[in-house]
Design an enzyme around this catalytic site. Structure first.
Site, short mmCIF file in Angstrom:
data_model
loop_
_atom_site.label_atom_id
_atom_site.label_comp_id
_atom_site.label_asym_id
_atom_site.label_seq_id
_atom_site.Cartn_x
_atom_site.Cartn_y
_atom_site.Cartn_z
N GLY A 181 0.84 -1.20 0.00
CA GLY A 181 0.00 0.00 0.00
C GLY A 181 0.87 1.25 0.00
NE ARG A 221 -4.44 -1.87 1.95
CZ ARG A 221 -3.23 -1.69 2.47
NH1 ARG A 221 -2.23 -2.49 2.10
NH2 ARG A 221 -3.03 -0.75 3.36
CG ASP A 255 1.36 -0.52 10.37
OD1 ASP A 255 0.19 -0.53 9.94
OD2 ASP A 255 2.30 0.01 9.75
C1 S3P Z 1 2.50 3.63 6.23
C2 S3P Z 1 1.36 4.23 6.72
C3 S3P Z 1 0.26 3.48 7.35
C4 S3P Z 1 0.72 2.09 7.78
C5 S3P Z 1 1.49 1.39 6.71
C6 S3P Z 1 2.73 2.18 6.36
C7 S3P Z 1 3.52 4.47 5.57
O1 S3P Z 1 -0.80 3.34 6.44
O2 S3P Z 1 -0.41 1.33 8.15
O3 S3P Z 1 1.87 0.10 7.10
O4 S3P Z 1 4.65 4.00 5.38
O5 S3P Z 1 3.20 5.62 5.24
P1 S3P Z 1 -1.95 4.46 6.28
O6 S3P Z 1 -1.35 5.69 5.79
O7 S3P Z 1 -2.94 3.89 5.29
O8 S3P Z 1 -2.55 4.58 7.65
#
Ligand code: S3P
Length: 439
Positions: free
Chosen positions: A96, A124, A318
């Site tokens: 993601g 997602r 996380d």
């Molecule tokens: C992350 C932000 C978080 C986290 C992901 C890593 C990042 O997600 O859950 O594992 O590196 O910016 P979200 O921005 O969707 O909360």
């Protein structure tokens, strides 16, 4: 036929030692992306070599960025913000962070390109980044808010900076806006209602960007002339979290985890665990390339229940799955609320963890956006856990197995490598008992 492996964790006597955890995934991905838009070569020491990071690296290479692996660092040949258009789609696997940050970066760079990912990533939500990017006059087509994402060429409308009120606590959305802004003339601002990890802000500043943060308002002005740097990636607090809880819930354990990243917006778990009477201390605190790091010392503790609400969630997002494991072994009733964002991760982690823990014998109640866990120092286990192909569910439940009476088997271990290669080996090195079962 390919042989599938599952992992089993069994009740362990004690965990002891001084260890390092793998490097930070969030910072590794940002280091590759920011180095790629400098003019000149950056050196990255301790880059995490996990699947998620490799997908960002491969995508940047597909875009014409030369990245060489040297003896103990990676050298990134930054192109000053110019990318070549590959003739095929970019594939970000399970990541993601990779897809949302790269989409922001590429959307304002005038190339037409499609980004895809695996089954989990394909379900997602992506409108959260598409909406602010469209306000900047950038065009991204999606499949009803999901993958594939098609970045369209910038044609009629000139890209413009925005003032964005970010209502969800998401570092990925914030970073997508910031990366797009690095190629849009003027000043963009973001108001964060639920402040999240600020690795992007810290690293952009470290590379020389004009970025100012005052309370919950971030302002970035472009054009930016980023200068190549040498940087070292700290240990990943999110990976350390599994070892911290494993130490707390097993008897006579004492562990030191060295050089772990201690970014304020990542360590909400420590605050909650301390309230749960966890024996944890930090030593050797220092700063490297703008980020705080230190050693985490932890020993077995008699935990009491916790109360966690929406405000702190972005600071431990996380770590919620492993915090649920800690709560399962704590005395009393723990209450978690404001868990909406937990449902949009690699799996719906609220349901995945509620199912996994309940089937392992934990007394709990799941509601729409909340969870209540009634802890006990004896948990049975003895079941096969469905991981929903989610690395953090797999690792959390293996840790649960280490303190349970009958151990835990997980249905699939293949996703652990997206963030924590050598999870089994590192835990076993300090005394855990995690072994392969072939199926
Ligand atoms: C992350 C932000 C978080 C986290 C992901 C890593 C990042 O997600 O859950 O594992 O590196 O910016 P979200 O921005 O969707 O909360």
């Amino acid at each position: 036929m390919k042989k599938l492996f599952t992992l089993k964790s069994i009740k362990s006597k004690s965990l002891n030692g001084i260890i390092y955890v793998p490097s930070d995934k969030s910072i590794s991905i940002r280091a590759l992306i920011i180095s790629s838009i400098c003019l000149g070569n950056s050196k990255i020491f301790n880059l995490l070599e996990s699947e998620d990071v490799k997908h960002t690296m491969k995508s940047l290479e597909d875009l014409g960025i030369k990245i060489l692996k040297k003896k103990n660092f990676y050298e990134v040949y930054g192109n000053g913000g110019y990318f070549e258009k590959p003739s095929y789609n970019l594939y970000l696997g399970n990541s993601g962070t990779g897809i949302r940050l790269l989409t922001g970066l590429l959307a304002s760079r005038g190339i037409e390109i499609t980004l895809t990912g695996d089954e989990s990533l394909s379900s997602r939500p992506m409108n959260r980044i598409i909406e602010p990017l469209e306000l900047m006059n950038l065009t991204i087509e999606s499949n009803k808010g999901c993958l594939p994402l098609k970045i369209k060429k910038i044609d009629k409308k000139i890209p413009v900076p925005i003032n964005y009120n970010l209502k969800i606590g998401s570092a990925q959305v914030k970073s997508a806006i910031l990366f797009a802004s690095t190629n849009i003339k003027g000043t963009s601002t973001i108001i964060e209602n639920f402040p999240s990890r600020d690795h992007t802000e810290i690293m952009l500043k470290f590379f020389g960007a004009d970025i100012i943060k005052k309370k919950n308002k971030i302002a970035i002005s472009s054009p930016n002339f980023l200068k190549p740097k040498v940087l070292t990636i700290p240990g990943d607090f999110s990976s350390a979290a599994f070892l911290i809880v494993a130490t707390l819930i097993t008897k006579n354990s004492k562990l030191t985890i060295k050089d772990v990243g201690l970014n304020f917006y990542r360590i909400g778990l420590l605050e909650i665990l301390k309230k749960m009477k966890a024996k944890i201390s930090i030593t050797n605190k220092k700063k490297i390339n703008g980020e705080f790091i230190g050693d985490i010392n932890v020993s077995s503790s008699k935990l009491i229940s916790a109360s966690v609400n929406k405000k702190i969630i972005p600071r431990l997002i996380d770590e919620l799955p492993i915090l649920f494991v800690a709560a399962s072994f704590a005395k009393g009733e723990s209450k978690f609320s404001g868990l909406e964002e937990l449902k949009f991760k690699e799996s719906d982690r609220l349901s995945s963890m509620a199912i996994a823990l309940k089937n392992s014998g934990v007394n709990l109640e799941q509601k729409k956006n909340s969870l209540t866990i009634v802890g006990s120092n004896i948990q049975s286990g003895g079941n096969i856990v469905q991981t929903f192909k989610d690395h953090r569910i797999a690792m959390s439940m293996l840790v649960f197995g280490l303190a349970s009476e009958k151990g835990i088997v997980i249905d699939d271990e293949s996703m652990i490598k997206t963030s924590f290669p050598k999870f089994k080996e590192i835990l076993n090195l300090v005394g855990a008992k995690i072994e392969f079962l072939s199926k």
